[in-house]
Design an enzyme around this catalytic site. Structure first.
Site, short mmCIF file in Angstrom:
data_model
loop_
_atom_site.label_atom_id
_atom_site.label_comp_id
_atom_site.label_asym_id
_atom_site.label_seq_id
_atom_site.Cartn_x
_atom_site.Cartn_y
_atom_site.Cartn_z
N GLU A 1 2.59 4.90 -4.36
CA GLU A 1 2.26 5.60 -5.48
C GLU A 1 4.00 6.51 -5.76
OE1 GLU A 1 -1.37 4.70 -4.31
OE2 GLU A 1 0.00 5.93 -3.07
N ASP B 1 -9.20 3.96 -2.05
CA ASP B 1 -10.04 4.22 -1.11
C ASP B 1 -11.25 5.03 -1.68
OD1 ASP B 1 -7.89 3.69 0.69
OD2 ASP B 1 -7.07 5.79 1.04
N ASP C 1 0.85 -1.10 -0.22
CA ASP C 1 0.06 -0.06 -0.08
C ASP C 1 0.93 1.14 -0.16
OD1 ASP C 1 -2.23 1.47 0.24
OD2 ASP C 1 -2.74 1.05 2.07
#
Length: 828
Positions: free
Chosen positions: A416, A491, A413
């Site tokens: 990015e 999300d 997670d």
């Protein structure tokens, strides 16, 4: 009005990039051809100082590269896989005014003045062409290509994208972004995939723009006559992907960037997650509740609170004081535990991961040579440089302890990568990278950072556990990420809009090669109503990656989001949705095996199988589940019906076998209840299923249940051990079924037309359920021998089988003990 019905021009909040500048304002289009060279394998065209390379590639594709200064950049790709198959040399012609290159699939025409490229069928008919006035152009370091836009062109693909299925009229940007507050039209999101398919009147072709910078795609938003793609830096390097069908484009694209490997069987089961089950007690509680309530589940996740101070690869010494005992108990109950791992490593002397990373020079630096420092959950952090091979190897080795503890899979997670230092949520562009031995700043690496983290995880876990298929889940990615990880959409919000938005988002991800994908069921942010959660789970049961996840809080603030959390009324419907998935598991696994070989996704838009269907590009809330099932879930609140437009042909309700005609002028008004999951089987479909289990490997697949619908057709079934790589060495079972109907006598036949692999994976018993049978047969024969009639369905499933006709439901059940390949079953 549904968010999917909005005009893209209505998007607000900065979700759409600024329109691309016209070519006349700074852009210098490629001019007239001044020379060329054909070496027998590729064509290089010279236009002043500019050079353009045109070459056939694998599977009939054509690669085009532009060198603004006459020197081509390093020929390297993070996305495109090595080609191990020979490419047939093209044929070359030099007619007046143009050059022509003939490959096995297409003819490439290069106009001389100005230099413009067009792609044609071999009969000369046009497929796609450069825009006549702009074509390919440069503006300093920027590169862009304009193509002619036709009235009926529609655009699909581009990976994880909000909004409707068809991207015509949108400008889309590729820049991985921690979009924690995303809405149904937010762009960009967490992943970047510069691939798109152009669809027009049932025919399709595609383009892959192999550029990792912050690229943009204008699909007719700023022009009614052209669409374009380009980037602020890097090479104008694209692949033309011929069709002629959408499925052909997807198959070819899979050969270019790789396909989703066959996942472990357990990864296709239902998965339960939240932020956060913050202690071993809470993990045990959710596991016990799911088993006590008979909710099938294979996976339980532990989010960041299992760690000691958010230090990756650690356990909290108090809340998880004995992790090995916890994980052993979970596995004994059939659960496969998965933990989260983020890239941000706490800056702290004495923390072994940090110390090893510093010693091995594994962390990214600033332009001044110091470590780049960001802020995420642990506090001040450093970031591994996953573009460096040695760092990926080191990163992969760090999973050893968690694997030895008993962790089954890993969830990457915040990759990015996220950085709380800046309002934009990501790291500075000044971050430096090894870039596979060609140092660069973050601009060219940003979009592939998460993919390379997933790669390091996947390859490391594979080395540490070589006899098992790894399971890795990632939030960020780039083209080809499917080779290493499953993907979820980040999300999302607990809203009906986000439920509806998940369908076209996942369908476009499937077209982009990501066969193993899903959205957080029920929504991550906020709290769903009981009805919304049930309806979402009824959709999520068809997500290839099927997981409930939410930010429910901890301790006294915790708010549960799982199939049992909304009362008994909803629990039974939630259980039924998950049980449907587990009954379909043989079909799901078979289609995931097919996806690993062909690239065609399990969950896919109707246009992939029915490209000629009426207005097929507008179908945002229905989809095909494999080639045989059409799913039209209920995605609006409080409704008692939904409209369904089935493709032309005969269809049958999955549960009842009731006939429904497709291709009608008016849509079907289909009544629904809270329990309804409208699903239809194609005529002649053979769907492999099984009885419900609480987890996929609870019981062996001793009895295969084949649901057979009226008509001429067939189906397939695949089986193996569900966990190892032995299937690569022939340890699997593959069966193909054929069904036929004699129009005059109404005699039905069934046979296993092909069987490959080994007998160890042949089920002991086959239960054939023929739907839509109006009356009892006079005779049932297998290879000329009569199959005896039984008094009940239960009797058919025992002993040596037999047949039983359920007159009320119009289903004929036939039980067989390991029928042989080619054995003909006749029903007359």
């Amino acid at each position: 009005m549904s968010m999917l019905e909005r005009n893209p021009a209505d998007a607000v909040g900065g979700s759409t990039p600024e329109p691309i500048q016209d070519a006349s304002r700074g852009w210098q289009s490629v001019g007239a051809m001044t020379g060329f060279d054909f070496d027998g394998e590729s064509l290089v065209v010279t236009c002043g100082v500019i050079k353009i390379s045109i070459a056939p590639d694998r599977a009939g594709m054509v690669r085009v590269r532009l060198a603004p200064t006459g020197t081509f950049a390093r020929d390297y790709s993070w996305a495109v896989v090595a080609n191990d198959k020979p490419i047939t040399p093209p044929q070359f012609e030099e007619p007046p005014g143009a050059l022509k290159l003939y490959t096995e699939q297409v003819m490439v025409r290069v106009q001389r003045a100005p230099c413009r490229i067009s792609f044609h069928h071999l009969d000369g008919s046009l497929i796609s062409a450069d825009d006549a006035s702009k074509g390919m152009a440069v503006d300093g370091n920027e590169v862009r290509c304009w193509k002619t836009l036709h009235e009926n062109d529609h655009f699909f693909g581009m990976g994880e994208r909000a909004g409707p299925l068809d991207k015509r009229g949108f400008v889309l940007e590729n820049w991985n972004h921690d979009s924690a507050e995303n809405e149904p039209y937010t762009d960009p999101l967490y992943q970047s995939h510069p691939f798109f398919m152009v669809f027009n009147d049932g025919l399709a072709h595609g383009y892959y723009f192999d550029n990792t910078f912050r690229s943009t795609f204008d699909f007719g938003k700023t022009s009614t006559t052209s669409y374009s793609f380009g980037a602020p830096d890097g090479e104008l390097n694209y692949y033309f992907i011929p069709g002629p069908t959408p499925a052909d484009v997807v198959r070819r694209y899979g050969q270019l960037v790789g396909r989703t490997p066959l996942p472990p069987l357990w990864a296709l089961g239902y998965q339960q997650c939240r932020w956060s089950y913050e202690s071993d007690k809470r993990v045990r509680n959710i596991a016990k509740k799911l088993r006590d309530c008979k909710i099938p589940c294979d996976v339980i996740y532990m989010d960041i609170d299992y760690m000691d101070g958010y230090r990756c690869f650690t356990w909290h010494p108090e809340r998880f004081s004995n992790p090995r005992k916890l994980l052993k108990n979970l596995r004994q109950d059939g659960f496969k535990p998965v933990v989260i791992i983020d890239p941000g490593i706490l800056v702290e002397g004495g923390y072994s991961v940090y110390d090893e990373g510093v010693a091995g020079d594994h962390f990214c630096k600033n332009g001044d040579g110091d470590h780049y420092l960001g802020k995420v959950w642990p506090g001040t952090t450093v970031y591994p440089d996953y573009t460096r091979s040695a760092t990926r190897d080191w990163w992969g080795s760090l999973y050893k302890g968690l694997i030895e503890d008993g962790i089954a899979g890993f969830w990457n997670d915040m990759n990015e990568p996220a950085d709380f230092t800046f309002d934009h949520g990501s790291v500075s562009l000044d971050m430096q990278h090894d870039n596979d031995g060609h140092p660069s700043d973050h601009r060219s690496v940003h979009n592939i950072y998460g993919m390379q983290m997933a790669r390091g995880t996947y390859e490391g876990v594979q080395k540490l556990r070589p006899d098992e298929r790894p399971f890795v889940l990632t939030r960020a990615g780039f083209s080809g990420v499917q080779r290493y990880a499953a993907v979820w959409t980040g999300d999302n919000l607990s809203s009906w809009d986000h439920l509806r938005c998940s369908i076209p988002m996942l369908l476009n991800m499937g077209l982009t090669g990501i066969a193993m994908c899903g959205a957080d069921i029920g929504g991550f942010r906020g709290h769903p109503s009981p009805e919304l959660y049930t309806r979402w789970l009824q959709v999520g049961a068809f997500y290839p990656f099927c997981r409930t996840h939410n930010a429910g809080g901890m301790g006294n603030d915790a708010r549960e989001q799982d199939p049992t959390a909304f009362g008994k009324k909803y629990e039974k419907h939630n259980r039924a949705a998950i049980e449907l998935r587990y009954r379909l598991m043989p079909y799901i696994y078979t289609q995931m095996r097919a996806a690993s070989a062909s690239g065609l996704p399990l969950m896919r838009p109707v246009l992939l199988d029915f490209p000629r269907a009426d207005a097929v590009h507008k179908l945002n809330d229905v989809f095909m589940f494999g080639p045989s099932l059409f799913v039209a879930p209920v995605v609006y609140e409080g409704v008692d019906h939904r409209e369904i437009r089935l493709p032309a042909g005969d269809w049958y309700e999955y549960e009842t076998g009731r006939h429904v005609e497709g291709g009608t002028e008016t849509p079907l008004r289909y009544p629904v209840k809270l329990s309804s999951i409208p699903m239809f089987a194609r005529a002649g479909a053979v769907i492999p299923t099984r009885t419900v289990t609480q987890y996929v490997d609870e019981k062996p697949l001793d009895e295969l249940i084949l649901r057979i619908y009226p008509g001429i057709g067939g189906g397939t079934f695949y089986n193996d051990d569900g966990r190892s790589h032995a299937h690569r060495d022939g340890e699997f079972l593959s069966e193909t079924y054929a069904v036929d109907v004699d129009g005059d006598s109404n005699e039905r036949t069934f046979r296993i037309s092909e069987r490959g692999g080994i007998e160890a994976f042949v089920p002991q018993r086959y239960l054939l359920a023929f739907y839509g049978v109006a009356s009892a047969p006079q005779r049932v024969q297998l290879v000329g021998n009569d199959v005896p009639e039984r008094k009940s369905k239960g009797a058919v499933r025992k002993g040596k089988g037999g047949w039983y006709f359920d007159a009320e439901r119009e289903i004929l059940y036939i039980g067989l003990h390991q029928p042989g390949a080619g054995d003909l079953l006749r029903i007359c």
